[in-house]
Design a protein around this motif. Structure first.
Motif, mmCIF file in Angstrom:
data_model
loop_
_atom_site.group_PDB
_atom_site.id
_atom_site.type_symbol
_atom_site.label_atom_id
_atom_site.label_comp_id
_atom_site.label_asym_id
_atom_site.label_seq_id
_atom_site.Cartn_x
_atom_site.Cartn_y
_atom_site.Cartn_z
ATOM 1 N N GLU A 72 30.550 -88.013 4.043
ATOM 2 C CA GLU A 72 30.997 -89.101 4.901
ATOM 3 C C GLU A 72 31.908 -88.711 6.189
ATOM 4 N N ALA A 73 32.709 -87.608 5.867
ATOM 5 C CA ALA A 73 33.599 -87.154 7.048
ATOM 6 C C ALA A 73 32.432 -86.559 8.067
ATOM 7 N N GLY A 74 31.512 -85.963 7.873
ATOM 8 C CA GLY A 74 30.684 -85.104 8.688
ATOM 9 C C GLY A 74 29.921 -86.544 9.554
ATOM 10 N N VAL A 75 29.397 -87.338 8.849
ATOM 11 C CA VAL A 75 28.624 -88.578 9.408
ATOM 12 C C VAL A 75 29.806 -89.261 10.336
ATOM 13 N N GLU A 76 30.947 -89.294 10.015
ATOM 14 C CA GLU A 76 31.993 -90.123 10.959
ATOM 15 C C GLU A 76 32.226 -89.196 12.096
ATOM 16 N N SER A 77 32.218 -87.911 12.023
ATOM 17 C CA SER A 77 32.248 -86.887 13.317
ATOM 18 C C SER A 77 31.162 -87.080 13.936
ATOM 19 N N LEU A 78 30.151 -87.112 13.487
ATOM 20 C CA LEU A 78 28.766 -87.217 14.525
ATOM 21 C C LEU A 78 28.665 -88.421 15.272
ATOM 22 N N THR A 79 29.145 -89.549 14.493
ATOM 23 C CA THR A 79 29.155 -90.834 15.029
ATOM 24 C C THR A 79 30.054 -91.145 16.217
ATOM 25 N N SER A 80 31.426 -90.488 15.962
ATOM 26 C CA SER A 80 32.500 -90.694 16.834
ATOM 27 C C SER A 80 32.562 -89.669 17.883
ATOM 28 N N GLY A 81 32.001 -88.427 17.577
ATOM 29 C CA GLY A 81 32.206 -87.544 18.739
ATOM 30 C C GLY A 81 33.293 -86.584 18.297
ATOM 31 N N VAL A 82 34.161 -87.037 17.670
ATOM 32 C CA VAL A 82 35.420 -86.217 17.398
ATOM 33 C C VAL A 82 35.622 -85.519 15.984
ATOM 34 N N ARG A 83 36.338 -84.757 15.715
ATOM 35 C CA ARG A 83 36.599 -83.931 14.481
ATOM 36 C C ARG A 83 37.104 -84.902 13.485
ATOM 37 N N ALA A 84 36.707 -84.813 12.276
ATOM 38 C CA ALA A 84 37.130 -85.847 11.228
ATOM 39 C C ALA A 84 37.787 -85.043 10.189
ATOM 40 N N LYS A 85 39.091 -85.515 9.612
ATOM 41 C CA LYS A 85 39.703 -85.027 8.624
ATOM 42 C C LYS A 85 39.193 -85.285 7.331
ATOM 43 N N ILE A 86 39.282 -84.386 6.361
ATOM 44 C CA ILE A 86 38.702 -84.578 4.777
ATOM 45 C C ILE A 86 39.798 -84.707 4.070
ATOM 46 N N ASP A 87 39.900 -85.852 3.586
ATOM 47 C CA ASP A 87 41.264 -86.315 2.829
ATOM 48 C C ASP A 87 40.890 -86.652 1.327
ATOM 49 N N PRO A 88 40.871 -85.840 0.529
ATOM 50 C CA PRO A 88 40.590 -86.313 -0.704
ATOM 51 C C PRO A 88 41.821 -86.919 -1.646
ATOM 52 N N ILE A 89 41.566 -87.740 -2.694
ATOM 53 C CA ILE A 89 42.581 -88.181 -3.634
ATOM 54 C C ILE A 89 43.126 -86.775 -4.089
ATOM 55 N N GLU A 90 44.396 -87.030 -4.776
ATOM 56 C CA GLU A 90 44.934 -86.015 -5.724
ATOM 57 C C GLU A 90 44.175 -85.810 -6.764
ATOM 58 N N MET A 91 43.983 -84.564 -6.986
ATOM 59 C CA MET A 91 43.073 -83.961 -8.183
ATOM 60 C C MET A 91 43.690 -84.527 -9.427
ATOM 61 N N PRO A 92 42.955 -85.327 -10.111
ATOM 62 C CA PRO A 92 43.285 -85.640 -11.720
ATOM 63 C C PRO A 92 43.317 -84.442 -12.514
ATOM 64 N N GLN A 93 44.327 -84.711 -13.418
ATOM 65 C CA GLN A 93 44.801 -83.366 -14.152
ATOM 66 C C GLN A 93 43.627 -82.711 -15.104
ATOM 67 N N VAL A 94 42.862 -83.424 -15.459
ATOM 68 C CA VAL A 94 41.671 -82.798 -16.340
ATOM 69 C C VAL A 94 41.086 -81.904 -15.428
ATOM 70 N N TYR A 95 40.803 -81.986 -14.110
ATOM 71 C CA TYR A 95 39.885 -81.204 -13.246
ATOM 72 C C TYR A 95 40.832 -80.042 -12.769
ATOM 73 N N ALA A 96 42.198 -80.459 -12.732
ATOM 74 C CA ALA A 96 43.231 -79.124 -12.254
ATOM 75 C C ALA A 96 43.328 -78.319 -13.277
ATOM 76 N N ASP A 97 43.448 -78.713 -14.781
ATOM 77 C CA ASP A 97 43.634 -77.891 -15.723
ATOM 78 C C ASP A 97 42.485 -77.070 -15.962
ATOM 79 N N ARG A 98 41.196 -77.418 -15.698
ATOM 80 C CA ARG A 98 39.848 -76.696 -15.865
ATOM 81 C C ARG A 98 40.090 -75.357 -14.973
ATOM 82 N N ARG A 99 40.427 -75.801 -13.703
ATOM 83 C CA ARG A 99 40.458 -74.546 -12.452
ATOM 84 C C ARG A 99 41.611 -73.751 -13.034
ATOM 85 N N ARG A 100 42.331 -73.893 -13.866
ATOM 86 C CA ARG A 100 43.375 -73.002 -14.148
ATOM 87 C C ARG A 100 43.234 -72.051 -15.245
ATOM 88 N N ARG A 101 42.166 -72.407 -15.789
ATOM 89 C CA ARG A 101 41.496 -71.584 -16.945
ATOM 90 C C ARG A 101 41.090 -70.048 -16.592
#
Length: 337
Positions: free
Chosen positions: A308-337
């Motif tokens: 989505e950010a890439g499409v936004e950049s292509l359309t606008s001609g400017v760099r687009a920020k990639i801004d996710p929500i805070e990662m839910p704990q269940v996914y964060a816990d998996r990445r710490r294993r």
């Protein structure tokens, strides 16, 4: 005990997955093939020895003799089917995208977080490709030093006339988005997208991504390369670089020339990766633990958000920020294993 699998979608990818489950994975049983078109479901089911065929995916999800579901239906159905499947207690392997929009991906994540257990694997099979595995291993053990850049090329033979640059980003590039995050072990800060000019249906698109740890990722998507399906990659570190290799089964030497063939599409190139991905999925179900290398729902969300950010950049001609929500704990816990 075998895992009884239902496949939703009997198109190109659904048919391939049904064949892999039925012929290549002894731990699995192809229980049901489901497709909105009965004739297509029957053709795939009969070709692969499925126990049953159906046309109603919700009815299939209600069956007690289906343990797990592989979703290969049209993209716009993925979110609703994935949510329905996990609410029915089924483990899911969903072909990319997890959903066409980040908002829909977040609905899927909300449903999974609400269950308190990870049941979803997103189908980014390149994580199981031998060449990418070796590339990541070289970085992880320190052979290359700190990663500086990763270059990616994704070329197809021909795109239909209605294909657009935006679709190159949202449909073709997500595999590059995911594998770059996976190999680098880093999230993204921003993306810039550019498109050239051509007399053909759609001009190549080039993207530059800024990694969270200062790496640069370049991605070329050329959907009208004409000569064949071609995926290339190079990971550049402070000590050296590693090129992505592709399987070559024959080299021709004729008439004072030497050449190799290109495949027409992605399936022969990543056949081994699909098998390894599906095997890892089944083993994760049997062990009741997500495979550490597989993409989960969060990874599916991140790839769609980047698109989505890439499409936004292509359309606008400017760099687009990639801004996710805070990662839910269940996914964060998996990445710490």
């Amino acid at each position: 005990m075998s895992v009884r699998v239902g496949v939703i979608g009997a198109g190109i990818m659904g048919a391939d997955h049904a064949r892999i489950i039925a012929q290549d994975l002894p731990a699995a049983e192809l229980r049901v093939v489901c497709d909105a078109t009965e004739e297509r479901a029957r053709a795939v089911g009969e070709a692969n020895g499925a126990y049953d065929i159906m046309i109603d995916p919700m009815a299939m999800l209600a069956r007690g003799d289906v343990d797990a579901v592989l979703i290969a239906s049209p993209d716009e159905t993925h979110a609703d089917l994935t949510i329905a499947a996990i609410k029915a207690g089924k483990s899911v392997l969903c072909e990319k995208p997890l959903a066409p929009s980040s908002e829909e991906c977040l609905r899927v994540i909300e449903a999974e977080v609400g269950l308190g257990a990870q049941l979803i694997q997103t189908g980014f099979m390149r994580r199981f490709d031998a060449a990418y595995i070796e590339m990541k291993a070289a970085l992880d053990v320190g052979k290359l030093g700190r990663a500086v850049m990763m270059h990616n090329f994704h070329r197809n033979v021909e795109a239909p006339e209605w294909f657009t640059g935006q679709m190159a980003i949202s449909n073709s590039a997500p595999h590059e988005f995911d594998i770059a995050r996976y190999v680098l072990g880093s999230d993204f800060r921003s993306i810039s997208a550019f498109q050239g000019e051509t007399d053909g249906p759609v001009a190549p698109v080039v993207m530059v991504i800024e990694g969270a740890q200062g790496q640069l990722v370049t991605i070329e998507v050329n959907n009208n390369a004409a000569y064949g399906y071609d995926v290339r990659g190079e990971l550049v570190g402070e000590k050296g670089s590693i090129d992505l290799g592709s399987p070559v089964y024959a080299k021709y030497n004729l008439g004072l020339q030497s050449w190799e063939r290109f495949e027409e599409d992605w399936r022969p190139r990543f056949a081994g990766a699909y098998r390894a991905q599906n095997k890892a999925w089944l083993e994760s179900i049997q062990k009741e633990t997500p495979d550490p290398n597989a993409a989960d729902a969060w990874d599916g969300y991140y790839a769609t958000l980047t698109a989505e950010a890439g499409v936004e950049s292509l359309t606008s001609g400017v760099r687009a920020k990639i801004d996710p929500i805070e990662m839910p704990q269940v996914y964060a816990d998996r990445r710490r294993r």
